[in-house]
Design an enzyme around this catalytic site. Sequence first.
Site, PDB file in Angstrom:
ATOM      1  N   GLY A 159       0.795  -1.219   0.000  1.00  8.22           N
ATOM      2  CA  GLY A 159       0.000   0.000   0.000  1.00  8.22           C
ATOM      3  C   GLY A 159       0.828   1.271   0.000  1.00  8.22           C
ATOM      4  CG  HIS A 202      -6.597  -7.244  -3.465  1.00 14.07           C
ATOM      5  ND1 HIS A 202      -5.805  -6.165  -3.166  1.00 14.07           N
ATOM      6  CD2 HIS A 202      -5.757  -8.161  -3.999  1.00 14.07           C
ATOM      7  CE1 HIS A 202      -4.554  -6.422  -3.511  1.00 14.07           C
ATOM      8  NE2 HIS A 202      -4.506  -7.642  -4.004  1.00 14.07           N
ATOM      9  CD  GLU A 270      -1.371  -8.421  -4.876  1.00  9.54           C
ATOM     10  OE1 GLU A 270      -2.043  -7.387  -4.784  1.00  9.54           O
ATOM     11  OE2 GLU A 270      -0.572  -8.802  -3.994  1.00  9.54           O
ATOM     12  NE  ARG A 286       6.796  -8.279  -2.509  1.00 21.26           N
ATOM     13  CZ  ARG A 286       5.608  -8.361  -1.940  1.00 21.26           C
ATOM     14  NH1 ARG A 286       5.263  -9.445  -1.280  1.00 21.26           N
ATOM     15  NH2 ARG A 286       4.728  -7.361  -2.044  1.00 21.26           N
TER      16      ARG A 286
END
Length: 451
Positions: A159, A202, A270, A286
């Site tokens: 974020g 999400h 995502e 990662r």
Amino acid sequence: MIANRGEIALRINRACQELGVPTVAIFSEADRESLHVRQADEAFCVGPGPVGHSYLNIPNIISTALITGCDAVHPGYGFLAENARFAEICNDHGLTFIGPKPSVIALMGDKATAKRVVRDAGVATTPGSNVLSTIEEAHEAALAIGYPLLLKATAGGGGRGMRAVNEPSELARAYASATAEAEASFKDGRLYVERLIRAPRHIEVQVLGDEFGTIVHLGERDCSVQKPAHQKLIEETPAPNLSAKARDALHEMALRASRYVGYTNAGTLEFLSAGDDAYFMEMNTRIQVEHPVTEMVYNIDLVKEQIRIAAGEPLGYMQKDLVARGHAIECRVNAEDPRNGFAPAAGTVSKLVFPGGPGIRVDTHLYAGATIPPYYDSMIAKVVAFGDTREVAIARMERALRETLVEGVSTTIDFCLEILASPEFRSGRYDVEFIPARMLVNGRAGQPAAR
């Protein structure tokens, strides 16, 4: 070498211990008494507390790895984990970077570039811009895309470097603050802009790829319970109330994009999901903070797999061999005050009790008497609950959080319990606007304090 700190440094060290791999930890002066320093085989200070002088100090990290005879570097998450130049420097000095190839990090670790690449692979993306060089370019992109929109850092995650912009008058200030935050967090202040989709879910998909062309997914995680600054707080797998059509589409898009770029090691794609539609948002090249929930339902140690893949070993299994069982939920315990916009709460932990019992896992670097420094992310623990069903997992998580005691600093424990008890979470019908909307209704601050 474990090029990180906190709970992820301990997590990597444990995987190495079980594989019989000796470890070297790095630490800042502020982390001298941290648990990962005690648990590693060797530990060396790489600088003072601020990240720019320690955990982002590439010359100090590389020289320490070479002096101590390391042959590989695990970057964990955050800091230098998605820094393609760091991966290149590791390889140039004969150090295996435990992650994808530097060229793939450059493609997929940079969020703006990644969107262009996956579009070429036939994956849907949210409307957005290329990397921005100036505020003037940001204004032009905003006019083309339309408001509301989201400014996002091309590097990093968590974020940071992300700002919602509802109208043109907000753009300049948001651009300046997002750039500064991204530069401070990742040493990369570049931004791009994309259309802000209201109230999506999400959802992310975990992938693993070896050097022999095998790429598999390990299901999806719903990460929609987020603080107003877009930082995740509760994650679960499998995603509730997701149709079989939508789930299969997410998995297929993740595999398609990963194959297109020849991805190796662990990665997460995502997506923003609305109904049966999903749009690629970014790829994290990662290990993720929330990887334990996937490990619980697939019974696979993702960090060990990262190390094995980097050592040149094949995965040894195909997609048909992977079967998810049960349900897992993770709550992040942060040293923050939810009643004050999630303001960080650095300090000393005077008393500490973590939970146990059936289906409970705790990943933490905390101990009684530990000092939480002000320089780093405020997450101090992850409590993970597993059950045969979602209902069992929720019940175990509630029990575990009630057993947890952290005194000396404010935490998000009671806030997580409040979320778990809410009708929206119980029904599995929530989205990324859930916490901000709930805070407004309850009269709490809607934005976190400045860091």
